[in-house]
Enzyme design. Structure first.
Site, PDB file in Angstrom:
ATOM      1  N   SER A  49      -8.558  12.725   2.870  1.00 55.24           N
ATOM      2  CA  SER A  49      -7.638  11.812   3.644  1.00 55.24           C
ATOM      3  C   SER A  49      -7.275  12.822   3.591  1.00 55.24           C
ATOM      4  CB  SER A  49      -7.581  10.894   2.954  1.00 55.24           C
ATOM      5  OG  SER A  49      -6.109  10.933   2.524  1.00 55.24           O
ATOM      6  N   LEU A 105       3.685  -2.754   1.790  1.00 57.28           N
ATOM      7  CA  LEU A 105       3.759  -3.094   3.566  1.00 57.28           C
ATOM      8  C   LEU A 105       2.070  -3.301   3.787  1.00 57.28           C
ATOM      9  CD1 LEU A 105       5.785  -0.503   5.548  1.00 57.28           C
ATOM     10  CD2 LEU A 105       6.176  -3.270   4.919  1.00 57.28           C
ATOM     11  N   SER A 108      -3.363  -0.325   1.065  1.00 56.02           N
ATOM     12  CA  SER A 108      -4.167  -0.923   0.155  1.00 56.02           C
ATOM     13  C   SER A 108      -5.102  -1.842   1.474  1.00 56.02           C
ATOM     14  CB  SER A 108      -4.076  -1.036  -1.077  1.00 56.02           C
ATOM     15  OG  SER A 108      -2.764  -2.140  -1.280  1.00 56.02           O
ATOM     16  N   ASP A 152      -3.370 -10.232   1.740  1.00 57.26           N
ATOM     17  CA  ASP A 152      -2.701  -8.528   2.634  1.00 57.26           C
ATOM     18  C   ASP A 152      -4.153  -8.700   3.481  1.00 57.26           C
ATOM     19  OD1 ASP A 152      -0.802  -8.311   1.118  1.00 57.26           O
ATOM     20  OD2 ASP A 152      -1.489  -7.296  -0.365  1.00 57.26           O
TER      21      ASP A 152
HETATM   22  C1  GLA Z   1       0.775  -8.575  -2.677  1.00 55.08           C
HETATM   23  C2  GLA Z   1      -0.594  -9.106  -2.842  1.00 55.08           C
HETATM   24  C3  GLA Z   1      -0.295 -10.671  -1.988  1.00 55.08           C
HETATM   25  C4  GLA Z   1       0.744 -11.053  -2.411  1.00 55.08           C
HETATM   26  C5  GLA Z   1       1.888 -10.200  -2.608  1.00 55.08           C
HETATM   27  C6  GLA Z   1       3.217 -11.029  -2.180  1.00 55.08           C
HETATM   28  O1  GLA Z   1       1.403  -7.740  -1.418  1.00 55.08           O
HETATM   29  O2  GLA Z   1      -0.986  -7.842  -2.328  1.00 55.08           O
HETATM   30  O3  GLA Z   1      -2.160 -10.407  -2.212  1.00 55.08           O
HETATM   31  O4  GLA Z   1       0.084 -12.383  -3.577  1.00 55.08           O
HETATM   32  O5  GLA Z   1       2.403  -9.452  -3.120  1.00 55.08           O
HETATM   33  O6  GLA Z   1       2.744 -11.776  -1.384  1.00 55.08           O
END
Ligand code: GLA
Length: 359
Positions: A49, A105, A108, A152
């Site tokens: 990385s 953001l 991951s 996400d």
């Molecule tokens: C993190 C988690 C998501 C979601 C948000 C809050 O980003 O990875 O799954 O729960 O928090 O909305």
């Protein structure tokens, strides 16, 4: 050689609703994580990385607990694919990214989705995007150990230029909806506090447990099942903290739908007001903001933003603000001044817009 990339995301509104079967409205960001993958016959995957000095070598038969740190997200994808019955090849992989880490953001998910795309392309797998999101989530939940929802990964996989994604987590459907505030003279400003968070610690899990307890006490599988009854449904709850957590979720679901309606009418003043009420709900009911983050949101609004709210899991990270375009410099300057006067590091201010998903 295979190249694949996946973006970070900003959640416009709908926080901590994903694991409650609710609604959220993210956009994919222009910032992306890029993977190049050269498959070979090895029974390991060696990953380098641009953010680490030494490569990580992952056995293809890896299992949770064997790899820690950033490599765990990569190993988690290998494990989740194999555990779902898919064979993946070994080889060497390089990763580079401009998605900031720990800012809320979704660095991951960008990493998981880029790695997943490269590995499944190499293996010739035809996985639809919902299945890909679930594999990324398994990597994160069961390998890394963060009990996050699907928000996400879906954002990173389904992102579309000039569109936000209305996600209904009850049936896991994604509805792209036009989102182009710039065309109406409004800028989406990203204010990165620099305050870093990690979801593996207990606070995220504690919020999730509160919501699950509240649902169980009301005799339903998910808070979404009482959405139609409104917040009155929560009067039966005994624990006042659980009741406040659940109230955030129910009111936030309503705000997501109201925000979509406001954007459809190009009513960014109404959309901004919903940012403010979402932030207040995260601050007072869900208790996931910090004084630092509150100061950023408040000073943006005081300087003329139509509304501002923290985005992401909480306890640091970024604030987003809808700002009349002619006021963006003024708002940025005012926030920087307020935050540094209070003794915090200078926030990073940038304009963001809805960009394309993984590919
Ligand atoms: C993190 C988690 C998501 C979601 C948000 C809050 O980003 O990875 O799954 O729960 O928090 O909305």
């Amino acid at each position: 050689m295979i190249t694949y990339s996946a973006p970070g995301r900003v959640n416009l509104i709908g926080e901590h609703t994903d694991y409650n079967g609710g609604f959220a409205l993210p956009i994919a960001l222009p910032q992306r994580t890029h993977v190049t993958f050269t498959p070979d016959d090895a029974d390991t995957l060696t990953v380098l990385s641009d953010r680490a000095d030494t490569p990580v070598t992952i056995a293809l038969d890896t299992s949770p607990g064997r790899i820690h740190g950033w490599g765990a997200y990569v190993a988690g994808v290998v494990w989740a694919l194999r555990d779902s019955g898919f064979a993946v090849p070994g080889g060497s992989m390089t990763i580079s990214s401009d998605v900031p880490i720990g800012s809320g953001l979704s660095s991951s998910a960008a990493l998981e989705c880029a790695v997943l795309g490269a590995l499944s392309t190499a293996a010739g797998l035809q996985l639809d995007r919902i299945d890909q999101a679930r594999i990324g989530q398994r990597a994160e939940n069961d390998y890394v150990g963060a009990p996050t929802g699907l928000l996400d990964q879906l954002s990173s996989l389904f992102g579309e230029v000039s569109h936000a994604l209305l996600i209904d987590f009850r049936d896991v459907t994604v509805h792209p909806t036009p989102f182009d505030p710039d065309a109406s003279g409004v800028t989406l400003l990203l204010l990165d506090s620099g305050q870093r968070h990690g979801h593996v610690d207990g606070e995220y899990a504690a919020r999730r447990a509160s919501c699950e307890r509240a649902a169980a006490e009301m005799g339903v599988a998910s808070l979404r099942d009482v959405q139609h009854r409104g917040v009155e449904a929560l009067s039966a709850l005994h624990d006042p903290v659980d009741a406040r957590r659940a109230r955030h979720v129910l009111t936030e679901n309503d705000r997501v739908l109201d925000f979509v309606a406001a954007c459809a009418e190009l009513d960014f003043a109404a959309a901004g007001a919903l940012f403010n009420s979402s932030h207040a709900s995260m601050r007072d009911d869900f208790e996931i903001t910090t004084e630092h983050i509150d100061l950023i949101a408040d000073s943006a609004v005081a300087a003329g933003a139509l509304g501002a709210r923290m985005t992401g899991g909480g306890f640091g990270g970024c604030v987003i603000a809808l700002v009349p375009t002619q006021l963006t410099l003024k708002v940025g300057d005012a926030v920087r001044a307020a935050v540094t006067d209070a003794g915090y590091a200078e926030p990073e201010v940038s304009r963001v817009y809805a960009a394309a998903g993984a590919g």
